[in-house]
Design an enzyme around this catalytic site. Structure first.
Site, PDB file in Angstrom:
ATOM      1  N   PRO A   1       0.849  -1.203   0.000  1.00 52.06           N
ATOM      2  CA  PRO A   1       0.000   0.000   0.000  1.00 52.06           C
ATOM      3  C   PRO A   1       0.883   1.251   0.000  1.00 52.06           C
ATOM      4  CG  PRO A   1      -0.645  -1.536   1.738  1.00 52.06           C
ATOM      5  CD  PRO A   1       0.664  -2.011   1.207  1.00 52.06           C
ATOM      6  N   LYS A   2       0.425   2.292  -0.677  1.00 56.55           N
ATOM      7  CA  LYS A   2       1.161   3.556  -0.664  1.00 56.55           C
ATOM      8  C   LYS A   2       0.578   4.429   0.441  1.00 56.55           C
ATOM      9  CE  LYS A   2       2.880   7.373  -3.420  1.00 56.55           C
ATOM     10  NZ  LYS A   2       2.661   8.320  -2.301  1.00 56.55           N
ATOM     11  N   TRP A   3       1.324   4.579   1.514  1.00 55.88           N
ATOM     12  CA  TRP A   3       0.872   5.343   2.669  1.00 55.88           C
ATOM     13  C   TRP A   3       0.938   6.836   2.382  1.00 55.88           C
ATOM     14  CZ3 TRP A   3      -1.096   2.691   6.783  1.00 55.88           C
ATOM     15  CH2 TRP A   3      -0.857   1.318   6.780  1.00 55.88           C
TER      16      TRP A   3
ATOM     17  N   ASP B   1      -2.911   6.225  -0.577  1.00 56.24           N
ATOM     18  CA  ASP B   1      -2.670   6.915  -1.839  1.00 56.24           C
ATOM     19  C   ASP B   1      -2.757   6.022  -3.063  1.00 56.24           C
ATOM     20  OD1 ASP B   1      -2.376   9.563  -2.210  1.00 56.24           O
ATOM     21  OD2 ASP B   1      -0.213   9.630  -1.999  1.00 56.24           O
TER      22      ASP B   1
END
Length: 352
Positions: A29-31, A176
């Site tokens: 996941p894109k934090w 994101d």
């Protein structure tokens, strides 16, 4: 610091893609937070930002848990985030960058941050930067086997279907998008060897003003607005990053909407006055010396822009100008046109 990898280290970066790549990759996941490389050597601790500056004074609440939960000597790449009400709150995170120590400490109690680890650059005497990401990830999992909040290990998968599910399902939690990392790739400081896939949508917006480019040779940014349920035009963000030729062209395209000589546009919805919240006035949080002055336009011009996500009632990132929409009535540019991602359970990600 007694480490095989010493600060400063430029973080490895990513290029933007619109579709999820496939291959010998690992997906995460894109934090949506602040990039942070943690250097820990015994009781010495340094939190380094993406632009190589220290972040320690802004996040005092993380010193004790990082010293308690990270290995005695290590360098860990990750992200600082602030979860609030089940989603990541980037605005609350941004408020932490404040010159007053008393305010920083108050916010540390009110909106405490967390650290999400996703790469391991060094452990003990071992420099791991030349090792493959698959090897670094295995070492990171072993090193953080006993971790607990507020320090987390990001989930990872080699299954594109799972990554697609994360991309769709966790946007509602404020994430994101998804990052793809070559499984065999080394850690390459400052190189864009990763791939990020981010959400992007389009919206029709009112152009209520503009700022001149810093070189004075054209339009630097367009100030964008949407009408809320009360009929108030709210400033939601900007569209910028125009090429030099386009900046000059915009001067002529905006001219019909600029006030005539002697006209003040005193009834402009973003004019100074009581109750004019959400105006584009005010200093930059990041650069107090930055000129944020702007020129109003009659709110009659509609543009179609591409955007990634909404944070509260504003765009999380700058929008990208696509085209003018002379066929659209400015009054029709409302918040209700925007796609709202369904809420997702952030706790699920923190529990993985």
């Amino acid at each position: 610091m007694d480490l095989p990898v010493t600060p400063p280290i430029e973080p490895m970066l990513a290029t933007l893609a619109r579709e999820l790549p496939t291959g010998p990759l690992r997906y995460e996941p894109k934090w949506d937070g602040f990039r942070c490389i943690v250097f820990r050597s015994g009781d010495e601790l340094l939190l380094q930002s993406r632009n190589l500056k220290p972040l320690d004074r802004y996040f005092p609440e993380l010193r004790e848990p990082l010293l308690r939960l990270l290995p005695d000597r290590c360098v860990v790449d990750g992200e600082l985030v602030v979860p609030r009400d089940g989603i990541l709150d980037f605005d609350a995170l941004s408020e932490r960058i404040h010159p007053a120590d008393s305010r920083v400490r108050m916010l540390a109690e009110r909106t405490p941050a967390r650290f999400v680890a996703f790469d391991l650059l060094a452990l003990g005497d071992d420099d791991l930067m030349a090792a493959s990401f698959a090897e670094r990830r295995e070492a990171l999992e072993r090193a953080m086997r006993a971790t607990s909040p507020p320090v987390h290990l990001t989930p990872v998968t080699d299954d594109p279907a799972t990554a697609d599910d994360w991309f769709a399902r966790f946007e509602g939690a404020g994430l994101d998008g998804v990052v793809a990392k070559p499984a065999a790739g080394p850690y390459a400081p400052g190189k864009r060897t990763l791939v990020k896939v981010k959400h992007q949508r389009t919206a029709d917006v009112v152009v209520g003003g503009f700022r001149w480019h810093k070189d004075g040779q054209g339009v630097g940014s367009l100030l964008l607005g949407l009408y809320d349920e009360t009929g108030t035009l709210r400033h939601i963000g900007v569209a910028a990053a125009f090429a030099a030729k386009r900046r000059r062209e915009l001067i002529d395209e905006l001219a019909p909407y600029r006030p005539a000589e002697g006209e003040t546009l005193s009834d402009h919805p973003w004019a100074d006055g009581d109750g004019m919240t959400g105006t584009p006035r005010g200093p930059s949080r990041w650069n107090q010396a930055k000129d944020t002055s702007w020129e109003p336009l009659r709110p009659e011009l509609v543009a179609e822009v591409a955007y990634e996500q909404l944070q509260g009632d504003r765009l999380r990132h700058g929008a990208r100008f696509l085209r003018w929409r002379p066929d659209r009535d400015p009054d029709s540019c409302r918040y209700d046109q925007l796609e709202t991602p369904p809420p997702a359970e952030l706790a699920h990600l923190f529990a993985v």
